[in-house]
Every structure is written in structure tokens, then in C-alpha cells.
Design a protein around this motif. Structure first.
Motif, mmCIF file in Angstrom:
data_model
loop_
_atom_site.group_PDB
_atom_site.id
_atom_site.type_symbol
_atom_site.label_atom_id
_atom_site.label_comp_id
_atom_site.label_asym_id
_atom_site.label_seq_id
_atom_site.Cartn_x
_atom_site.Cartn_y
_atom_site.Cartn_z
ATOM 1 N N ILE A 1 82.682 29.187 75.299
ATOM 2 C CA ILE A 1 82.373 27.903 74.674
ATOM 3 C C ILE A 1 83.078 27.789 73.324
ATOM 4 C CG2 ILE A 1 80.504 26.517 73.677
ATOM 5 C CD1 ILE A 1 78.715 27.711 75.960
ATOM 6 N N ARG A 2 83.092 28.868 72.548
ATOM 7 C CA ARG A 2 83.796 28.852 71.256
ATOM 8 C C ARG A 2 85.285 28.588 71.440
ATOM 9 N NH1 ARG A 2 81.772 33.932 69.957
ATOM 10 N NH2 ARG A 2 79.574 33.596 70.072
ATOM 11 N N TRP A 3 85.824 28.978 72.564
ATOM 12 C CA TRP A 3 87.235 28.716 72.886
ATOM 13 C C TRP A 3 87.406 27.303 73.431
ATOM 14 C CZ3 TRP A 3 91.234 32.507 74.980
ATOM 15 C CH2 TRP A 3 91.313 33.636 74.158
ATOM 16 N N GLN A 4 86.323 26.529 73.448
ATOM 17 C CA GLN A 4 86.301 25.154 73.948
ATOM 18 C C GLN A 4 86.637 25.082 75.436
ATOM 19 O OE1 GLN A 4 88.748 22.853 71.293
ATOM 20 N NE2 GLN A 4 87.328 23.140 69.604
ATOM 21 N N LEU A 5 86.218 26.121 76.172
ATOM 22 C CA LEU A 5 86.391 26.136 77.624
ATOM 23 C C LEU A 5 85.120 25.658 78.280
ATOM 24 C CD1 LEU A 5 88.249 29.531 78.038
ATOM 25 C CD2 LEU A 5 89.234 27.247 78.015
ATOM 26 N N ASN A 6 85.265 24.849 79.303
ATOM 27 C CA ASN A 6 84.146 24.309 80.063
ATOM 28 C C ASN A 6 84.175 24.914 81.464
ATOM 29 O OD1 ASN A 6 83.242 22.073 78.155
ATOM 30 N ND2 ASN A 6 85.419 21.697 78.366
ATOM 31 N N ILE A 7 82.992 25.117 82.010
ATOM 32 C CA ILE A 7 82.854 25.713 83.344
ATOM 33 C C ILE A 7 82.171 24.703 84.247
ATOM 34 C CG2 ILE A 7 81.807 27.593 84.649
ATOM 35 C CD1 ILE A 7 81.870 29.142 81.908
ATOM 36 N N GLU A 8 82.718 24.519 85.442
ATOM 37 C CA GLU A 8 82.090 23.637 86.408
ATOM 38 C C GLU A 8 81.973 24.335 87.751
ATOM 39 O OE1 GLU A 8 84.435 20.085 86.815
ATOM 40 O OE2 GLU A 8 86.113 21.146 87.705
ATOM 41 N N GLN B 1 85.242 26.751 88.240
ATOM 42 C CA GLN B 1 86.560 26.457 87.691
ATOM 43 C C GLN B 1 86.398 26.316 86.194
ATOM 44 O OE1 GLN B 1 88.780 23.874 91.089
ATOM 45 N NE2 GLN B 1 87.736 22.732 89.565
ATOM 46 N N VAL B 2 87.499 26.485 85.461
ATOM 47 C CA VAL B 2 87.474 26.405 84.010
ATOM 48 C C VAL B 2 88.471 25.347 83.551
ATOM 49 C CG1 VAL B 2 87.857 27.710 81.882
ATOM 50 C CG2 VAL B 2 86.926 28.850 83.880
ATOM 51 N N PHE B 3 88.047 24.555 82.581
ATOM 52 C CA PHE B 3 88.941 23.548 82.026
ATOM 53 C C PHE B 3 88.638 23.349 80.551
ATOM 54 C CE2 PHE B 3 85.185 21.197 83.232
ATOM 55 C CZ PHE B 3 85.023 20.267 82.219
ATOM 56 N N ARG B 4 89.568 22.702 79.872
ATOM 57 C CA ARG B 4 89.295 22.250 78.512
ATOM 58 C C ARG B 4 89.597 20.761 78.467
ATOM 59 N NH1 ARG B 4 93.585 21.984 74.460
ATOM 60 N NH2 ARG B 4 95.551 22.191 75.545
ATOM 61 N N ASN B 5 88.834 20.066 77.658
ATOM 62 C CA ASN B 5 89.040 18.630 77.494
ATOM 63 C C ASN B 5 90.252 18.396 76.616
ATOM 64 O OD1 ASN B 5 86.794 17.653 79.006
ATOM 65 N ND2 ASN B 5 85.480 18.343 77.356
ATOM 66 N N VAL B 6 91.076 17.452 77.020
ATOM 67 C CA VAL B 6 92.282 17.114 76.278
ATOM 68 C C VAL B 6 92.123 15.682 75.776
ATOM 69 C CG1 VAL B 6 94.780 16.852 76.401
ATOM 70 C CG2 VAL B 6 93.664 18.629 77.739
ATOM 71 N N SER B 7 92.407 15.491 74.505
ATOM 72 C CA SER B 7 92.327 14.140 73.957
ATOM 73 C C SER B 7 93.612 13.833 73.201
ATOM 74 C CB SER B 7 91.111 14.019 73.032
ATOM 75 O OG SER B 7 91.202 14.957 71.984
ATOM 76 N N GLY B 8 93.693 12.642 72.687
ATOM 77 C CA GLY B 8 94.871 12.260 71.928
ATOM 78 C C GLY B 8 96.043 11.909 72.818
ATOM 79 N N LYS B 9 97.231 12.082 72.290
ATOM 80 C CA LYS B 9 98.432 11.621 72.996
ATOM 81 C C LYS B 9 98.741 12.391 74.275
ATOM 82 C CE LYS B 9 101.625 14.337 70.185
ATOM 83 N NZ LYS B 9 102.773 14.284 69.290
ATOM 84 N N HIS B 10 98.143 13.571 74.468
ATOM 85 C CA HIS B 10 98.422 14.373 75.667
ATOM 86 C C HIS B 10 97.414 14.136 76.791
ATOM 87 C CE1 HIS B 10 101.543 16.490 73.541
ATOM 88 N NE2 HIS B 10 100.693 16.723 72.554
ATOM 89 N N LYS B 11 96.383 13.343 76.518
ATOM 90 C CA LYS B 11 95.314 13.145 77.502
ATOM 91 C C LYS B 11 95.832 12.618 78.835
ATOM 92 C CE LYS B 11 90.839 11.057 78.168
ATOM 93 N NZ LYS B 11 89.726 10.352 77.570
ATOM 94 N N ASP B 12 96.806 11.709 78.804
ATOM 95 C CA ASP B 12 97.280 11.107 80.050
ATOM 96 C C ASP B 12 98.111 12.057 80.906
ATOM 97 O OD1 ASP B 12 99.342 11.083 78.204
ATOM 98 O OD2 ASP B 12 100.113 9.127 78.810
ATOM 99 N N LYS B 13 98.434 13.237 80.396
ATOM 100 C CA LYS B 13 99.184 14.225 81.177
ATOM 101 C C LYS B 13 98.284 15.046 82.104
ATOM 102 C CE LYS B 13 102.831 14.740 77.777
ATOM 103 N NZ LYS B 13 103.576 15.659 76.927
ATOM 104 N N PHE B 14 96.963 14.916 81.914
ATOM 105 C CA PHE B 14 96.013 15.719 82.678
ATOM 106 C C PHE B 14 95.022 14.810 83.393
ATOM 107 C CE2 PHE B 14 97.462 18.243 79.090
ATOM 108 C CZ PHE B 14 97.887 19.386 79.734
ATOM 109 N N PRO B 15 94.751 15.091 84.672
ATOM 110 C CA PRO B 15 93.783 14.280 85.422
ATOM 111 C C PRO B 15 92.422 14.284 84.728
ATOM 112 C CG PRO B 15 94.891 15.851 86.876
ATOM 113 C CD PRO B 15 95.292 16.176 85.465
ATOM 114 N N ASN B 16 91.866 13.117 84.525
ATOM 115 C CA ASN B 16 90.548 12.967 83.898
ATOM 116 C C ASN B 16 90.469 13.591 82.502
ATOM 117 O OD1 ASN B 16 89.568 11.705 86.267
ATOM 118 N ND2 ASN B 16 89.171 13.707 87.161
#
Length: 69
Positions: A58-65, A3-18
Motif C-alpha cells: 500500500i505504501r508503494w501505492q499498489l492496489n490488489i484486486e 492482480q496488482v495495479f497502480r492508479n495512473v492520473s494526469g497526462k499519462h492516464k489515457d495510456k492505461f485502461p481505466n
């Protein structure tokens, strides 16, 4: 499977699980699962994005799990 995700921080973080925004399957609205990184890269390339390698992701700040099916 991956699966692919990007980390979200700041004021929008609470809109996304974890604090993770997953790439979603357009049909199921669930996180999209891919058989391989190559399959994922081919999807981005088919959409016209200049992604050729895992390093480009990775340059697009995408993470793979890894995930179970």
C-alpha cells in the motif's frame, strides 16, 4: 487469484485502461496473476525490494484486486 495495479492520473492516464497500470507477466504481456499476497510479496523480495507486508504494498501505492482464473 489476485492482480496488482497502480492508479495512473494526469497526462499519462489515457495510456492505461481505466487509469490502471497493471503489473504484467513478462512472457504473456497480460496482467500477472498470483495465487496469494504472500506469493506477490515473495516476488518483490526476490527482486531485492524491501517489501514484507501488505501494508508495504500500500505504501508503494499498489492496489490488489481479486480476479477469476
Amino acid at each position: 487469484m489476485i492482480q496488482v495495479f497502480r492508479n495512473v492520473s494526469g497526462k499519462h492516464k489515457d495510456k492505461f485502461p481505466n487509469g490502471r497500470e497493471y503489473l504484467l507477466d513478462v512472457e504473456t504481456k497480460e496482467p500477472a496473476k498470483f495465487e496469494s499476497i504472500e506469493e506477490l510479496i515473495n516476488l518483490f523480495k526476490s527482486e531485492g525490494h524491501d517489501i514484507e507486508t501488505k501494508e508495504d504494498l500500500i505504501r508503494w501505492q499498489l492496489n490488489i484486486e481479486s480476479v477469476d482464473e
